[in-house]
Scaffold this active site. Structure first.
Site, PDB file in Angstrom:
ATOM      1  N   ASN A 226      40.273  35.413 -17.507  1.00  0.00           N
ATOM      2  CA  ASN A 226      41.837  35.346 -18.336  1.00  0.00           C
ATOM      3  C   ASN A 226      42.063  34.159 -19.333  1.00  0.00           C
ATOM      4  O   ASN A 226      42.930  34.128 -20.027  1.00  0.00           O
ATOM      5  CB  ASN A 226      42.784  35.175 -16.943  1.00  0.00           C
ATOM      6  CG  ASN A 226      43.185  36.591 -16.418  1.00  0.00           C
ATOM      7  OD1 ASN A 226      43.663  36.559 -15.356  1.00  0.00           O
ATOM      8  ND2 ASN A 226      42.996  37.397 -17.185  1.00  0.00           N
TER       9      ASN A 226
ATOM     10  N   ASP B  35      48.249  44.318 -11.474  1.00  0.00           N
ATOM     11  CA  ASP B  35      47.922  44.539 -12.963  1.00  0.00           C
ATOM     12  C   ASP B  35      49.264  45.199 -13.511  1.00  0.00           C
ATOM     13  O   ASP B  35      50.123  45.701 -12.631  1.00  0.00           O
ATOM     14  CB  ASP B  35      46.716  45.603 -13.233  1.00  0.00           C
ATOM     15  CG  ASP B  35      46.242  45.394 -14.700  1.00  0.00           C
ATOM     16  OD1 ASP B  35      46.773  44.737 -15.427  1.00  0.00           O
ATOM     17  OD2 ASP B  35      45.424  46.300 -14.909  1.00  0.00           O
TER      18      ASP B  35
HETATM   19  C1  FPP Z   1      48.018  41.474 -14.785  1.00  0.00           C
HETATM   20  O1  FPP Z   1      48.993  41.821 -15.727  1.00  0.00           O
HETATM   21  C2  FPP Z   1      48.346  40.346 -14.049  1.00  0.00           C
HETATM   22  C3  FPP Z   1      47.800  38.872 -14.339  1.00  0.00           C
HETATM   23  C4  FPP Z   1      46.679  38.657 -15.128  1.00  0.00           C
HETATM   24  C5  FPP Z   1      48.243  37.655 -13.507  1.00  0.00           C
HETATM   25  C6  FPP Z   1      48.943  38.013 -12.280  1.00  0.00           C
HETATM   26  C7  FPP Z   1      49.688  36.888 -12.010  1.00  0.00           C
HETATM   27  C8  FPP Z   1      50.835  36.918 -11.129  1.00  0.00           C
HETATM   28  C9  FPP Z   1      51.466  38.393 -10.595  1.00  0.00           C
HETATM   29  C10 FPP Z   1      51.812  35.700 -10.941  1.00  0.00           C
HETATM   30  C11 FPP Z   1      51.319  34.559 -10.264  1.00  0.00           C
HETATM   31  C12 FPP Z   1      50.367  35.024  -9.150  1.00  0.00           C
HETATM   32  C13 FPP Z   1      50.923  34.315  -7.686  1.00  0.00           C
HETATM   33  C14 FPP Z   1      49.876  34.415  -6.690  1.00  0.00           C
HETATM   34  C15 FPP Z   1      51.889  33.274  -7.881  1.00  0.00           C
HETATM   35  P1  FPP Z   1      48.608  41.811 -17.243  1.00  0.00           P
HETATM   36  O2  FPP Z   1      49.454  40.551 -18.005  1.00  0.00           O
HETATM   37  O3  FPP Z   1      47.253  42.149 -17.410  1.00  0.00           O
HETATM   38  O4  FPP Z   1      49.435  43.361 -17.762  1.00  0.00           O
HETATM   39  P2  FPP Z   1      49.193  44.121 -18.736  1.00  0.00           P
HETATM   40  O5  FPP Z   1      47.924  44.759 -18.398  1.00  0.00           O
HETATM   41  O6  FPP Z   1      50.206  45.275 -18.321  1.00  0.00           O
HETATM   42  O7  FPP Z   1      49.341  43.663 -19.817  1.00  0.00           O
END
Ligand code: FPP
Length: 228
Positions: free
Chosen positions: A64, A16
């Protein structure tokens, strides 16, 4: 099989904080996700070196889809590129790829890419990298219970045997980055006796030393599984 001295065989991560990482730098959210993919690469390499047998990463939840269409498509694009570009490295480092969740419902090109990657890495043994895609634990439990019921009596064992993670070691440690303290529908059954570790570090800033710190703390915890 390596049993490293921290004793954790299976580690899961809720990655996250990509959005906040980007915001702090006045960058678009996709830049945070790109940096998040770099962190995935580094951490998967480190996991093998640290003797972790299996790692499960929450890449895209069944919730998501509520994000703006552009962000969903950015995330899918990054995922595709990650699989394409890292497949050779998985082969070289003996990493077996696994995907959990309702991934067969994704776009046909993604499904094809995943099928190919699963097949190409199926013989690898050192580390299993399970990527949760279109994953929700409640959905996983409904699917597992349905499959268990179709096969016979529903018991803890038959449900566990039909989970997406059935062939993986029990979950030892679940890490969530960026300061949120909740499970967000991730590995609910598997977390029953897992140790939970929360850190304020944003996912793109999470380094092998942070993983090491989590494992060191895990090694000091007293796991009693309900006993004394
Ligand atoms: C949370 O950050 C992250 C996600 C919803 C996506 C996770 C994906 C990756 C790290 C990239 C792809 C993964 C692989 C395995 C190649 P957020 O967007 O919710 O952050 P925030 O809470 O700060 O807005």
């Amino acid at each position: 099989m390596t049993i490293a001295n921290h004793g954790a065989r299976h580690v899961a991560i809720i990655m996250d904080g990509n959005g906040r990482w980007a915001k702090k730098r006045l960058l678009p959210r996709v830049a945070g996700h790109k940096a998040g993919v770099e962190a995935v690469r580094t951490i998967v390499r480190a996991a093998g070196d640290l003797g972790i047998e299996a790692m499960t990463l929450y890449a895209f939840s069944s919730e998501n889809w509520k994000r703006p269409e552009e962000e969903v498509s950015d995330l899918m694009g990054l995922m595709k590129r990650f699989i394409l570009s890292d497949l050779d490295e998985f082969a070289a480092n003996d990493v077996k790829l696994k995907v959990i969740g309702n991934w067969r419902a994704l776009a046909p090109d993604v499904v094809k890419l995943i099928d190919n990657a699963l097949e190409r890495t199926s013989g690898n043994k050192r580390t299993t990298l399970a990527v949760a895609l279109n994953y929700g634990a409640q959905d996983e439990l409904v699917r597992a219970a349905t499959a268990a019921a179709a096969a016979g009596p529903i018991t803890e064992e038959t449900i566990a045997a039909h989970l997406d993670t059935a062939d993986m070691p029990p979950l030892d440690l679940l890490i969530r980055t960026s300061g949120e303290v909740r499970l967000s529908n991730f590995l609910l059954w598997q977390s029953a006796y897992a140790e939970l570790y929360f850190t304020d570090t944003l996912w793109p800033d999470f380094k092998p030393a942070d993983l090491k710190a989590a494992l060191d703390q895990f090694a000091r915890r007293d796991r009693r599984y309900g006993g004394l």
